[in-house]
Design a protein around this motif. Structure first.
Motif, PDB file in Angstrom:
ATOM      1  N   ASN A 189       0.659  -0.963  13.576  1.00 55.85           N
ATOM      2  CA  ASN A 189       1.796  -1.876  13.603  1.00 55.85           C
ATOM      3  C   ASN A 189       1.857  -2.721  12.331  1.00 55.85           C
ATOM      4  N   ASN A 190       2.615  -2.256  11.360  1.00 54.60           N
ATOM      5  CA  ASN A 190       2.633  -2.866  10.018  1.00 54.60           C
ATOM      6  C   ASN A 190       3.055  -4.331  10.063  1.00 54.60           C
ATOM      7  N   ALA A 191       4.279  -4.587  10.562  1.00 55.33           N
ATOM      8  CA  ALA A 191       4.807  -5.950  10.573  1.00 55.33           C
ATOM      9  C   ALA A 191       3.947  -6.868  11.444  1.00 55.33           C
TER      10      ALA A 191
ATOM     11  N   ALA B 180      14.282   9.134   6.359  1.00 59.13           N
ATOM     12  CA  ALA B 180      14.129   9.754   7.684  1.00 59.13           C
ATOM     13  C   ALA B 180      14.740   8.836   8.750  1.00 59.13           C
ATOM     14  N   GLU B 181      14.506   7.529   8.600  1.00 60.49           N
ATOM     15  CA  GLU B 181      15.059   6.552   9.561  1.00 60.49           C
ATOM     16  C   GLU B 181      16.581   6.533   9.501  1.00 60.49           C
ATOM     17  N   LYS B 182      17.113   6.550   8.302  1.00 61.98           N
ATOM     18  CA  LYS B 182      18.568   6.499   8.123  1.00 61.98           C
ATOM     19  C   LYS B 182      19.226   7.693   8.824  1.00 61.98           C
TER      20      LYS B 182
ATOM     21  N   HIS C 231       9.392  -3.117  15.161  1.00 62.37           N
ATOM     22  CA  HIS C 231      10.088  -2.361  14.126  1.00 62.37           C
ATOM     23  C   HIS C 231       9.630  -2.864  12.770  1.00 62.37           C
ATOM     24  N   PHE C 232       9.347  -1.945  11.866  1.00 61.06           N
ATOM     25  CA  PHE C 232       9.116  -2.345  10.472  1.00 61.06           C
ATOM     26  C   PHE C 232      10.463  -2.763   9.871  1.00 61.06           C
ATOM     27  N   ASP C 233      10.465  -3.484   8.768  1.00 57.74           N
ATOM     28  CA  ASP C 233      11.734  -4.048   8.273  1.00 57.74           C
ATOM     29  C   ASP C 233      12.797  -2.995   7.946  1.00 57.74           C
ATOM     30  N   THR C 234      12.380  -1.868   7.330  1.00 56.34           N
ATOM     31  CA  THR C 234      13.387  -0.840   7.009  1.00 56.34           C
ATOM     32  C   THR C 234      13.886  -0.161   8.287  1.00 56.34           C
ATOM     33  N   THR C 235      13.005  -0.038   9.269  1.00 54.41           N
ATOM     34  CA  THR C 235      13.398   0.577  10.544  1.00 54.41           C
ATOM     35  C   THR C 235      14.416  -0.314  11.237  1.00 54.41           C
ATOM     36  N   ARG C 236      14.096  -1.602  11.321  1.00 56.65           N
ATOM     37  CA  ARG C 236      15.019  -2.568  11.932  1.00 56.65           C
ATOM     38  C   ARG C 236      16.366  -2.539  11.187  1.00 56.65           C
TER      39      ARG C 236
ATOM     40  N   MET D 221       7.936   9.494   9.104  1.00 53.50           N
ATOM     41  CA  MET D 221       6.751   9.088   8.343  1.00 53.50           C
ATOM     42  C   MET D 221       7.086   8.867   6.879  1.00 53.50           C
ATOM     43  N   SER D 222       6.534   7.803   6.349  1.00 54.12           N
ATOM     44  CA  SER D 222       6.507   7.596   4.916  1.00 54.12           C
ATOM     45  C   SER D 222       5.180   8.145   4.425  1.00 54.12           C
ATOM     46  N   ALA D 223       5.221   9.234   3.672  1.00 52.38           N
ATOM     47  CA  ALA D 223       3.979   9.823   3.153  1.00 52.38           C
ATOM     48  C   ALA D 223       3.363   8.947   2.074  1.00 52.38           C
ATOM     49  N   LYS D 224       4.084   7.898   1.665  1.00 53.73           N
ATOM     50  CA  LYS D 224       3.581   6.941   0.679  1.00 53.73           C
ATOM     51  C   LYS D 224       2.441   6.098   1.246  1.00 53.73           C
ATOM     52  N   LYS D 225       2.209   6.207   2.527  1.00 50.30           N
ATOM     53  CA  LYS D 225       1.075   5.514   3.152  1.00 50.30           C
ATOM     54  C   LYS D 225      -0.032   6.550   3.386  1.00 50.30           C
TER      55      LYS D 225
ATOM     56  N   GLN E 184      11.562   9.402   1.244  1.00 52.52           N
ATOM     57  CA  GLN E 184      10.590   8.442   1.782  1.00 52.52           C
ATOM     58  C   GLN E 184      10.895   8.144   3.238  1.00 52.52           C
ATOM     59  N   GLY E 185      10.152   7.211   3.840  1.00 56.88           N
ATOM     60  CA  GLY E 185      10.280   6.974   5.277  1.00 56.88           C
ATOM     61  C   GLY E 185      11.670   6.525   5.692  1.00 56.88           C
ATOM     62  N   ARG E 186      12.258   5.615   4.920  1.00 53.72           N
ATOM     63  CA  ARG E 186      13.549   5.043   5.319  1.00 53.72           C
ATOM     64  C   ARG E 186      14.664   6.079   5.311  1.00 53.72           C
TER      65      ARG E 186
ATOM     66  N   ASP F 163       0.849  -1.188   0.000  1.00 55.17           N
ATOM     67  CA  ASP F 163       0.000   0.000   0.000  1.00 55.17           C
ATOM     68  C   ASP F 163       0.888   1.242   0.000  1.00 55.17           C
ATOM     69  N   SER F 164       2.178   1.035  -0.290  1.00 49.79           N
ATOM     70  CA  SER F 164       3.148   2.123  -0.186  1.00 49.79           C
ATOM     71  C   SER F 164       3.365   2.796  -1.531  1.00 49.79           C
ATOM     72  N   GLY F 165       2.984   4.047  -1.630  1.00 46.20           N
ATOM     73  CA  GLY F 165       3.209   4.802  -2.864  1.00 46.20           C
ATOM     74  C   GLY F 165       2.285   4.385  -3.989  1.00 46.20           C
TER      75      GLY F 165
ATOM     76  N   LEU G 122       7.091   8.422  17.145  1.00 39.20           N
ATOM     77  CA  LEU G 122       6.090   7.632  16.420  1.00 39.20           C
ATOM     78  C   LEU G 122       6.636   7.318  15.034  1.00 39.20           C
ATOM     79  N   ASP G 123       6.506   6.070  14.614  1.00 34.29           N
ATOM     80  CA  ASP G 123       6.628   5.728  13.194  1.00 34.29           C
ATOM     81  C   ASP G 123       5.201   5.889  12.684  1.00 34.29           C
ATOM     82  N   ALA G 124       4.941   7.052  12.079  1.00 31.30           N
ATOM     83  CA  ALA G 124       3.569   7.528  11.895  1.00 31.30           C
ATOM     84  C   ALA G 124       2.979   7.217  10.524  1.00 31.30           C
ATOM     85  N   CYS G 125       3.550   6.250   9.817  1.00 30.45           N
ATOM     86  CA  CYS G 125       3.113   5.964   8.441  1.00 30.45           C
ATOM     87  C   CYS G 125       1.597   5.875   8.283  1.00 30.45           C
ATOM     88  N   ARG G 126       0.912   5.272   9.260  1.00 29.57           N
ATOM     89  CA  ARG G 126      -0.537   5.067   9.139  1.00 29.57           C
ATOM     90  C   ARG G 126      -1.272   5.671  10.327  1.00 29.57           C
ATOM     91  N   PHE G 127      -0.897   6.899  10.663  1.00 29.07           N
ATOM     92  CA  PHE G 127      -1.489   7.556  11.839  1.00 29.07           C
ATOM     93  C   PHE G 127      -3.002   7.732  11.693  1.00 29.07           C
TER      94      PHE G 127
HETATM   95  C1  PLP Z   1       6.728   1.822   4.707  1.00 25.77           C
HETATM   96  C2  PLP Z   1       7.143   1.904   6.088  1.00 25.77           C
HETATM   97  C3  PLP Z   1       8.374   2.440   6.444  1.00 25.77           C
HETATM   98  C4  PLP Z   1       9.414   2.866   5.413  1.00 25.77           C
HETATM   99  O1  PLP Z   1       8.943   3.827   4.551  1.00 25.77           O
HETATM  100  P1  PLP Z   1       9.444   3.887   3.008  1.00 25.77           P
HETATM  101  O2  PLP Z   1       8.740   5.082   2.475  1.00 25.77           O
HETATM  102  O3  PLP Z   1       9.057   2.629   2.360  1.00 25.77           O
HETATM  103  O4  PLP Z   1      10.916   4.076   3.034  1.00 25.77           O
HETATM  104  C5  PLP Z   1       8.671   2.525   7.781  1.00 25.77           C
HETATM  105  N1  PLP Z   1       7.815   2.098   8.722  1.00 25.77           N
HETATM  106  C6  PLP Z   1       6.615   1.577   8.425  1.00 25.77           C
HETATM  107  C7  PLP Z   1       5.696   1.142   9.502  1.00 25.77           C
HETATM  108  C8  PLP Z   1       6.245   1.444   7.099  1.00 25.77           C
HETATM  109  O5  PLP Z   1       5.068   0.903   6.810  1.00 25.77           O
END
Ligand code: PLP
Length: 459
Positions: free
Chosen positions: A187-189, A105-107, A125-130, A256-260, A101-103, A53-55, A216-221
């Motif tokens: 919680n995505n994962a 910001a995480e990096k 942790h989502f996979d990119t966060t981990r 936040m990944s605004a792609k969500k 994108q979100g990662r 559902d990303s982007g 907050l990892d706020a992708c889906r706030f």
């Molecule tokens: C998608 C996502 C990310 C990473 O965002 P990208 O835009 O794909 O880099 C981080 N955390 C969560 C919970 C996500 O769903």
């Protein structure tokens, strides 16, 4: 008057994009060539793409209009200020840093606060966060409640942090070794499961007691806010916007990944209250992303995010969004197809371990199921299981996932109810012929985020 029960898509369609039918024989050949990894399949060869559902959202006419109005100035573009205002309005956070994108910001965040000897705590942790935490040399620890680890246990907020375990872990590791706690909403994962307001409030309380910032990892706030409205006492009459604001009021920063929930195809941000950290983050931003008023994005992207953040908290939209996932969940449950219950905010998670009990865990049952859904119906989902978990960075051993899931992520505002009915039908067919599905052996893997590029053979 009778209460109207049908919840319709709250939009009409102005532009269409054709999708292509292929044969099962063709798709089985595609799979073989792709090393049984759906990331290697061309999107053109997919009928219904539920990979992520990303982007993948459809933008509104308002967003396309904003895109035409985008200001492409290198520094101080009008679109940046619209973006900054929109992010501040919802988050209340002080310093807003755009990223591609979100990662990204995480990096930036974990390059500064992470490192050897540090531990980052999350619900999950989502996979990119981990990966970004571990790449910095730090350790990533997940402390979701017990109910969140069980696919069939019913709990309204399965994304909640285990508060007792959080305090115990802080005491064991020592607060000075924990640069921050990051709560992923939803919680995505862990199945797109929400976190309650009470849990956010209590997590903040514990963090504050030990002087640890909460993020907050706020992708889906917005999806999380809607679940709070529907499930948590005291929030029935509050708007998703008001609820979102309260969620953010407990945090010191957010990625936040605004792609969500930004309802755009690219973009993200890092938002921080800490001025010192912000300065360091902006320096890294300029090094890899771009100047602080565009952060790797075009002005038009920033303008589209500003509009998307407004639209995503509209109640009509969120009602349709959450209901469309619940609808698929109800149909699958009626067909005895094991899924994570209750359904989360952005995807259906099929419990492949329960469905394919004849495939051992080390033969990637969820990957095998994802491939079969593609072969039979041209549907592309993704494995969220042992392949995605990567190896332990220290021991190099495989880390068996707690659950072997196939995620069918629903792009925002893209598919209609008949597309969803088709997905249900294909799952039913696959479930009835499941004895024919065989396990997979991984024959190539990258050292990190291996699920994107891994190749498999049928066992
Ligand atoms: C998608 C996502 C990310 C990473 O965002 P990208 O835009 O794909 O880099 C981080 N955390 C969560 C919970 C996500 O769903």
């Amino acid at each position: 008057m009778d209460k109207i029960k049908t919840i319709i898509e709250p939009f009409k369609i102005k532009m269409v994009e054709p999708i292509k039918h292929t044969t099962e024989e063709y798709r089985r050949a595609v799979l073989k060539k792709a090393g049984y990894n759906l990331f290697n399949v061309k999107a053109e060869d997919v009928l219904i793409d539920l990979l992520t559902d990303s982007g993948t959202a459809a933008m509104s006419s308002g967003q396309w209009a904003a895109i035409m109005d985008g200001d492409e100035s290198y520094a101080g573009a009008r679109s940046f200020f619209q973006f900054e205002e929109a992010v501040k309005k919802i988050t209340g956070l002080k310093n807003i840093i755009p990223t591609h994108q979100g990662r990204a910001a995480e990096k930036i965040l974990f390059s500064i606060v992470g490192g050897k000897g540090k531990t980052i705590i999350s619900n999950t942790h989502f996979d990119t966060t981990r990966a970004n935490v571990e790449f910095s040399g730090a350790r990533a620890v997940d402390l979701v409640i017990e109910e969140g680890k069980s696919p069939s246990k019913i709990h309204p907020f399965k994304g909640n942090m285990d508060l007792k375990l959080l305090e115990k872990t802080i005491n064991e590791i020592g607060p000075t070794n924990i640069p921050l706690v990051i709560v992923t909403v939803t919680n995505n994962a862990g199945g797109g499961q929400p976190v309650s307001m009470e849990n956010l409030r209590e997590t903040k309380k514990i963090c504050k007691k030990y002087g640890i910032p909460m993020y907050l990892d706020a992708c889906r706030f917005a999806e999380n806010a809607y679940f709070i409205k529907k499930r948590e006492k005291g929030y029935e009459n509050k708007s998703p916007f008001e609820i979102s604001k309260e969620m953010f009021s407990y945090c010191d920063g957010a990625t936040m990944s605004a792609k969500k929930d930004g309802l755009v195809n690219i973009g993200g941000f890092l938002a921080l209250n800490d001025d010192d950290l912000t300065q360091k983050a902006r320096t890294l931003l300029i090094l890899t992303e771009g100047f602080s008023t565009y952060g790797g994005l075009a002005g038009r992207d920033l303008a589209a995010i500003a509009k998307g953040l407004e639209e995503v908290v509209e109640e009509d939209y969120l009602q349709y969004r959450i209901r469309s996932i619940e609808y698929v969940g109800e149909k699958l449950t009626a067909l005895d197809i094991p899924i994570i219950l209750p359904t989360g905010g952005h995807a259906i998670f099929v419990d492949a371990e329960a469905m394919l009990s004849h495939i051992p865990k080390n033969q990637y049952p969820a990957q095998a199921l994802a491939c079969e859904l593609y072969a039979v119906g041209g549907i592309r989902g993704v494995e969220i299981g042992s392949a995605m978990m990567d190896r332990d960075p220290e021991t190099k051993e495989n880390r068996p996932a707690k659950m072997e899931l196939v995620r069918l992520a629903i792009p925002r505002r893209v598919y209609t109810q008949s597309h969803m009915d088709y997905v249900v039908e294909i799952l039913d067919i696959v479930n009835r012929q499941k004895k024919n599905i065989c396990g997979l052996k991984m024959i190539y893997e990258a050292p990190v985020l291996r699920h994107f590029t891994a190749r498999y053979e049928q066992v």
